[in-house]
Design a protein around this motif. Structure first.
Motif, mmCIF file in Angstrom:
data_model
loop_
_atom_site.group_PDB
_atom_site.id
_atom_site.type_symbol
_atom_site.label_atom_id
_atom_site.label_comp_id
_atom_site.label_asym_id
_atom_site.label_seq_id
_atom_site.Cartn_x
_atom_site.Cartn_y
_atom_site.Cartn_z
ATOM 1 N N ASN A 195 8.788 18.357 -13.049
ATOM 2 C CA ASN A 195 9.389 17.016 -13.916
ATOM 3 C C ASN A 195 9.366 16.061 -12.795
ATOM 4 O O ASN A 195 9.811 16.067 -11.419
ATOM 5 N N ALA A 196 9.027 14.728 -13.327
ATOM 6 C CA ALA A 196 9.215 13.359 -12.364
ATOM 7 C C ALA A 196 10.759 13.281 -12.283
ATOM 8 O O ALA A 196 11.538 13.575 -12.981
ATOM 9 N N ILE A 197 11.176 13.085 -11.005
ATOM 10 C CA ILE A 197 12.693 12.623 -10.827
ATOM 11 C C ILE A 197 12.829 11.406 -10.042
ATOM 12 O O ILE A 197 13.950 11.002 -10.015
ATOM 13 N N GLY A 198 11.830 10.635 -9.692
ATOM 14 C CA GLY A 198 11.925 9.476 -9.056
ATOM 15 C C GLY A 198 10.642 8.972 -8.438
ATOM 16 O O GLY A 198 9.763 9.438 -9.103
ATOM 17 N N ALA A 199 10.828 7.949 -7.542
ATOM 18 C CA ALA A 199 9.640 7.210 -7.068
ATOM 19 C C ALA A 199 9.964 7.040 -5.837
ATOM 20 O O ALA A 199 11.060 7.069 -5.058
ATOM 21 N N ILE A 200 8.733 6.752 -4.947
ATOM 22 C CA ILE A 200 8.565 6.160 -3.590
ATOM 23 C C ILE A 200 7.884 4.960 -3.622
ATOM 24 O O ILE A 200 6.711 5.186 -4.055
ATOM 25 N N THR A 201 7.981 3.833 -2.770
ATOM 26 C CA THR A 201 7.373 2.861 -2.547
ATOM 27 C C THR A 201 7.050 2.565 -1.071
ATOM 28 O O THR A 201 8.095 2.819 -0.235
ATOM 29 N N VAL A 202 5.946 2.568 -0.654
ATOM 30 C CA VAL A 202 5.508 2.236 0.703
ATOM 31 C C VAL A 202 4.605 0.896 0.854
ATOM 32 O O VAL A 202 3.872 0.730 0.147
ATOM 33 N N GLY A 203 5.422 -0.084 1.610
ATOM 34 C CA GLY A 203 4.710 -1.365 1.779
ATOM 35 C C GLY A 203 3.776 -1.258 2.886
ATOM 36 O O GLY A 203 4.335 -0.732 4.031
ATOM 37 N N VAL A 204 2.691 -1.571 2.708
ATOM 38 C CA VAL A 204 1.632 -1.576 3.782
ATOM 39 C C VAL A 204 1.192 -3.011 4.202
ATOM 40 O O VAL A 204 0.752 -3.779 3.382
ATOM 41 N N ASP A 205 1.123 -3.298 5.434
ATOM 42 C CA ASP A 205 0.786 -4.564 5.884
ATOM 43 C C ASP A 205 -0.598 -4.941 5.698
ATOM 44 O O ASP A 205 -1.492 -4.106 6.096
ATOM 45 N N ALA A 206 -0.941 -6.026 5.192
ATOM 46 C CA ALA A 206 -2.345 -6.301 4.794
ATOM 47 C C ALA A 206 -3.294 -6.475 6.005
ATOM 48 O O ALA A 206 -4.490 -6.182 5.860
ATOM 49 N N GLU A 207 -2.734 -7.134 7.106
ATOM 50 C CA GLU A 207 -3.482 -7.239 8.150
ATOM 51 C C GLU A 207 -3.734 -5.759 8.892
ATOM 52 O O GLU A 207 -4.951 -5.834 9.316
ATOM 53 N N SER A 208 -3.175 -4.934 8.558
ATOM 54 C CA SER A 208 -3.336 -3.284 9.100
ATOM 55 C C SER A 208 -4.762 -2.837 8.230
ATOM 56 O O SER A 208 -5.245 -1.890 8.682
ATOM 57 N N LEU A 209 -4.874 -3.559 7.038
ATOM 58 C CA LEU A 209 -6.116 -2.804 6.385
ATOM 59 C C LEU A 209 -7.549 -3.674 6.696
ATOM 60 O O LEU A 209 -8.445 -2.990 6.384
ATOM 61 N N LEU A 210 -7.359 -4.663 7.448
ATOM 62 C CA LEU A 210 -8.420 -5.314 7.922
ATOM 63 C C LEU A 210 -9.266 -4.674 8.900
ATOM 64 O O LEU A 210 -8.892 -3.979 9.893
#
Length: 188
Positions: free
Chosen positions: A173-188
């Protein structure tokens, strides 16, 4: 600085440009996040907070969020300190540090969308009214939400957010969530 200015100009002038980051964010999730998002320590922390917050009313949740927002500048206040000094928060900060700038922030939410642990102070405590929570926890196990790239209030960086449902391995069962912020510059 010029790259950041150019990136900002592109993001502001062409809204569809943000969608160009989705495949890179998906790849980052698969390569860098999926292996540890359901870490036993994260699961245990969420389960403990779900137990502790089982009887919270919506009014109480909103009061906690207002208190958090009023004290964002003082992380030593009891509500913020409980999240930021959580042992899982230390692990999250270590992951952000190890990412060498790719990750901007990481925070874990309980079944109400309230922060359990966070690498840094978030602008609010209650994420339950946002897509990052509603489209993960709200949709159950296996759900993922990938945001558009935008200037984040908390980090003051252009980032995309990858959010994933956290599941109890015993029940599925779902118990919560996690969010990860990713720097846009690192994706270039």
């Amino acid at each position: 600085m010029r790259l950041v200015s150019t990136l900002a100009a592109l993001l502001l002038s062409v809204p569809a440009f943000a969608d160009e980051f989705t495949p890179a964010l998906e790849a980052y999730m698969n390569d860098e996040i999926s292996d540890w998002a359901n870490d036993p320590a994260i699961v245990a922390a969420i389960k403990a907070q779900n137990d502790a917050h089982a009887g919270l009313s919506q009014d109480q949740i909103e009061e906690m969020d207002q208190e958090w927002r009023a004290n964002v500048g003082d992380p030593s206040t009891p509500l913020l300190a409980a999240v930021l000094n959580h042992p899982v928060s230390d692990d999250l900060r270590a992951r952000v540090e190890a990412s060498m700038g790719a990750m901007t922030e990481v925070f874990v939410m309980d079944e109400h969308g309230l922060n359990v642990a966070a690498s840094d102070v978030t602008s609010d405590m209650w994420q339950g009214d946002e897509a990052k929570f509603q489209q993960t926890y709200g949709n159950g196990a296996g759900s993922v939400h990938i945001s558009e790239v935008e200037l984040d209030e908390s980090t003051q960086r252009y980032q995309g957010q990858i959010s994933v449902t956290i599941v109890d391995p015993d029940s599925g069962n779902a118990i919560g969530a996690i969010t990860v912020g990713v720097d846009a510059e690192s994706l270039l």
